[in-house]
Scaffold this active site. Sequence first.
Site, PDB file in Angstrom:
ATOM      1  CD  GLU A   1      -1.336  -2.310   2.136  1.00  0.00           C
ATOM      2  OE1 GLU A   1      -2.115  -2.911   2.883  1.00  0.00           O
ATOM      3  OE2 GLU A   1      -0.119  -2.614   2.031  1.00  0.00           O
TER       4      GLU A   1
ATOM      5  CB  CYS B   1      -0.386  -3.579   8.730  1.00  0.00           C
ATOM      6  SG  CYS B   1       0.573  -2.139   8.225  1.00  0.00           S
TER       7      CYS B   1
ATOM      8  CB  ALA C   1      14.371 -35.544 -10.773  1.00  0.00           C
TER       9      ALA C   1
ATOM     10  NE  ARG D   1      18.377 -26.083  -6.645  1.00  0.00           N
ATOM     11  CZ  ARG D   1      19.514 -26.612  -7.061  1.00  0.00           C
ATOM     12  NH1 ARG D   1      20.496 -25.818  -7.481  1.00  0.00           N
ATOM     13  NH2 ARG D   1      19.684 -27.922  -7.053  1.00  0.00           N
TER      14      ARG D   1
ATOM     15  NE  ARG E   1      23.330 -24.465 -12.076  1.00  0.00           N
ATOM     16  CZ  ARG E   1      23.221 -25.374 -11.094  1.00  0.00           C
ATOM     17  NH1 ARG E   1      23.555 -25.054  -9.848  1.00  0.00           N
ATOM     18  NH2 ARG E   1      22.782 -26.596 -11.371  1.00  0.00           N
TER      19      ARG E   1
ATOM     20  NE  ARG F   1      20.197 -44.462   3.545  1.00  0.00           N
ATOM     21  CZ  ARG F   1      21.395 -44.818   4.025  1.00  0.00           C
ATOM     22  NH1 ARG F   1      22.017 -44.040   4.899  1.00  0.00           N
ATOM     23  NH2 ARG F   1      21.970 -45.937   3.618  1.00  0.00           N
TER      24      ARG F   1
END
Length: 368
Positions: free
Chosen positions: A61, A84, A163, A191, A214, A306
């Site tokens: 805002e 807010c 993947a 990422r 990247r 895992r």
Amino acid sequence: MSTKKDKFSKKDKNFMRLAINLARARIGLTGDNPSVGCVIVKDDEVISIGQTGYGGRPHAENSAIKNSFQNLKGAKIYVTLEPCNHYGKTPPCTKIIIKSGISEVYYSIDDIDKKVKGKSHNILSRKKIKVKKGLLKDEADKLYVSYKRNRISQLPYVTGKIATSKNKLIYKEGERRITDQTSDKLSHYLRYKNDAIMISSRTLNIDNPKLNCRLKGFEKFSPIRIILDRKLDINYNSYIIKSAKNTNTIIFHNSSDLSKINFLKKKKIQLVKSLIDKNKNFDLKKILKKLFVLGIRNLLVEGGDRITKSFIQKRLFDQFYLFISKKKLIKNKKYLIFTSHSILNKNYNINPKISSKLVKDNIIIYKK
């Protein structure tokens, strides 16, 4: 059949949809603060827009009002989240709106923050400003899933990603890429949208990954690297060790080896000693709580089988991306298989696959 008249016009919805798109673009990049989009309209024309700044400030805002070159008396403002109304590191947005001369405020949903929730409507109304809420509420609710997770659970919003080949291999010695280049770009986009990325030391020692973003132009948004390494067995010649600097690398461990600890501290790596259970596993939920305290609000887990299996079994992922290549890999001496597909299907809801002519892989998104 309902005959209830919609209190919002098509124009109202279009302006709020623009605000939602502005907010969506900054999701994951605004720190503790929610990503908010804002549109100011006068005489049915957009005269200014605003987004929450990177890191959380300035507020949307504030940006939209300051960026406007017109007199705002009689203007309307469309905001994705309740403005807010309290003093923090910035003045209340309600105060800025009142001072601007704006006459109508539309917002989608109340803020979940107790300091704000439901108070702005009364504050603005007392100043003779017309206030309407609930505009595109359902779309805004979806937008703030991660923000609500942060505020209610005091935990990061956790995204998992793995993947696999068509025959479920996640690693084969000598095979650098399983999925196609478009899937790879989506991985780097994830990422970009997360504060931190987590892997195990086992994955690090096998792959020697960079764990950075990247995408051209977005390299500076590379996530903080989080490594789970019980015995501090991380390869000292790895890219992660060589590129470590203050604030960009955290290792959770359970080692008392002072030589390793001192070496890693000299490399500017933050070490967090954590308890392990009788099976010599970390308590992942406690680690997530610690990451929240350290300021991590959105976490991407790109681990091996895992760590991924542990997160799935404990239902700690809020969403999970499964990339399935159309190519089948022939097993050699060293390979790893993804073993959690059935648990994933049991513990999470399957959303529609991402399909595009650009993407050869199947990409399935799972959510709680």
